[in-house]
Design an enzyme around this catalytic site. Sequence first.
Site, PDB file in Angstrom:
ATOM      1  N   ASP A 197       0.794  -1.240   0.000  1.00 58.31           N
ATOM      2  CA  ASP A 197       0.000   0.000   0.000  1.00 58.31           C
ATOM      3  C   ASP A 197       0.830   1.296   0.000  1.00 58.31           C
ATOM      4  OD1 ASP A 197      -1.464  -2.170   0.838  1.00 58.31           O
ATOM      5  OD2 ASP A 197      -2.086  -1.292   2.730  1.00 58.31           O
TER       6      ASP A 197
HETATM    7  N1  DQQ Z   1      -2.145  -3.759   3.954  1.00 59.26           N
HETATM    8  C1  DQQ Z   1      -3.564  -3.897   3.976  1.00 59.26           C
HETATM    9  C2  DQQ Z   1      -3.957  -2.976   5.085  1.00 59.26           C
HETATM   10  C3  DQQ Z   1      -2.889  -3.210   6.085  1.00 59.26           C
HETATM   11  C4  DQQ Z   1      -1.671  -3.338   5.238  1.00 59.26           C
HETATM   12  C5  DQQ Z   1      -4.209  -3.544   2.658  1.00 59.26           C
HETATM   13  C6  DQQ Z   1      -0.661  -4.328   5.757  1.00 59.26           C
HETATM   14  O1  DQQ Z   1      -5.242  -3.236   5.590  1.00 59.26           O
HETATM   15  O2  DQQ Z   1      -2.770  -2.148   7.017  1.00 59.26           O
HETATM   16  O3  DQQ Z   1      -3.477  -4.030   1.576  1.00 59.26           O
HETATM   17  O4  DQQ Z   1       0.461  -4.380   4.929  1.00 59.26           O
END
Ligand code: DQQ
Length: 573
Positions: free
Chosen positions: A62
Amino acid sequence: MGFLNLKPSAASVISFTWLCLFACESTEPLRIVHNLDTLNTNVDQPYRTAYHFQPHKNWMNDPNGPMFYKGYYHLFYQYNPQGPIWGNIVWGHSVSQDLVKWSSLDAAIVPSEWYDIGGCWSGSATFLQGGKPVILYTGNTNASQQVQNMAVPKNLSDPLLREWVKIPENPIIVPERGMDTKNFRDPTTGWFESVDMKWRIVVGSLEGSRGMALLYKSTDFIKWEKTKHPLHSSESSGMWECPDFYPVHVSGKQGLDTNIVGSSVKHVMKASLGERGYDYYSVGSYLVDGDIFVPDRGSQDDELDLRYDYGKFYASKTFFDVSKNRRVLWGWVTEFDSQSDDIMKGWAGLQGIPRTIWLDDSSKMNLMQWPVVEVESLRGNKTVKNNTVLKSGEVVEIYGVTSAQVDVEVLFDLQRMKIAEFEEMDANATARELCSNIGVSHKGVVGPFGLLVLASNDLTQYTAVFYHIISHQTKLKLLMCSDQRRSSTLKDFNKTTYGSFVPLNHPKKIVSLRVLVDHSIVESFAEGGKSCITSRVYPTSTDLHLYLFNNGSSTILCRQLNAWNMKTTNNVY
Ligand code: DQQ
C-alpha cells in the site's frame, strides 16, 4: 530490451549520473540508502518498470501518508526490507520534487515497540494547525492485535522529513471491548470541523460481515473518542481496508483540502474490500451534524458500487496537493505472476502512475482520473498517425515507438455508426463477463477496435485494450476491455480479462483512449478518465510492437493517434 540487460558497471554509471542530476538540483543533498552492490544487476529484469514508482528490490504494497511538504512530495509505502514477499512491514520512504523522479530514504517507521512489533501497517498523514505533519499508522502488537499509533517528525525544518519519532502516548486508539481486534486498521487523514472544534478520522473495521468506517473525534489529535455509529458501513462487504474520505468540488478540477465542507462540495467515501480485492467508492453528502455520510446513488443497502479502476489497483490513498491545488490518487498494483517468479525477480509490487482526481462535471456521480501532468515531462520522441481507416479485420502497425515504454493517446471517430447497428448483449452479464465472452477476435458490429500493446511481431502475444459499442439492458454502452489472455507465455501468469462500462451520456461520435505502457504494466484511461483499467503483464517476446486494430464489421476511423516514447526515471533495476 537490451538496454535493461546492463552489466553491473554500466548500471552503476547510469545510477550515479541520475542521482547526481537529481540530488545536485535539490536544495538539500539526498542521502540515498540503497547499495548498488547488493542489487541483482546480473539478472535479466525485463519486467522492472522504467517510469513507475518501485523500490530497488523487495516487496512493496500500500501507498501510505502521501503529502507535499516544503517543496517535496513524500511517498511512504508498506515495504518488506527483507525480501520479495509480504512480511516484516515497515514504512518505506521516498521523496520527489515532481512526482515522477524519486529518491529513496531510510525507512521512516519500523517495528520497535510492543504496540507495533508485529508490523507498522497502513495509515495517513495529516497537517495539524501551523502546518505540522503527523502520521497515524496501525501497529500490529506483540499479541497480534491492531491499534492506532502516531509518529511526528524529529526535525520540522528538514524538508525531507528523514526521521520520525513515535509519541510516548502510543497506542492512541485501541479496539473497544467486543470489537474485532484483527480487523481494526488503516486510519485516514484527519479533518477539522469548526462546528465542534474537533478533529475527525476514520478507521476501517468489521462487525460480522458488515464492513465499516468507524469515526473518531478528538480535540488534540491524541485522545480520541469513537462516535455512536460509523460514518458509513455496508452489510456483507467484509473488512474495509484503507478507507479514504475527502471532499470534491461539484464543478471543476481543483482539489480541496480535506477539512472543506459546504454546499459546493460533495464527499467521496472509498473502501478497499479485501475479500474482493478492489477499491470501491461512493459520491455523496457528508452531514457534519449527524456524523454521517449519505451516498447519492445508494443501492438498497447503500453499498459502495463504483470502482477507481476495473483492473489491478488496491489500497489506494489520495492527498491534497496544496502546491498545485489538486487531489492526487496513489494505488498499489500487485504482481500477477507466481510467488516463485517474484523470488526470482527479487521484487514485487508497483505503484500506479499518480492520478489527478475530480468529480465528473457531466454526471456529478462518478470521479474522473487522469495521470498527473508531470508524466508528460517524460514524453520523448513523438509519433503521429492521423486519419487511419480501419476496415473490418485490419491490424495497422505504429512504427517509431518503443512499445515497452510508451504513452499513447487515440481518438476514434464513429461518425458512420447508426444506433440500429449496435449489438444486443446479454443483459445479465457484467462488463467483465462480456469482455471475456466477446474477446478480441469476436467479429462484432461496432468493435472490438482498439490497441494491441506489448505485441510480438507475429501477433502471437499481445495485450489488447479495446472498445465495443453495444446495446445492454436497452441502453447504448461503451464497453472497455483489457484482455490479458495472450499477454504472456509464462506458465503461472493469470490470463484474465477486465472490463468496464464507460459512462456515456449520449451517443458519441468520438471516443478517446489513453494507454500508458511500462514493461509489465498497462494503464488504460477511457474518455478522458471516466473509467480506468490497470493490468500487469509479462511478455516473453523481446521484440515488441504497437498496433491499431478493428475486428468489427463496421469501418472505424482512427482520427488521431499520438504516441510518445517515455523516458526512464528509475535509476537501477
Ligand atoms: N495492507 C492492507 C492494510 C494493512 C496493510 C491492505 C498491511 O489493511 O494495514 O493491503 O500491509
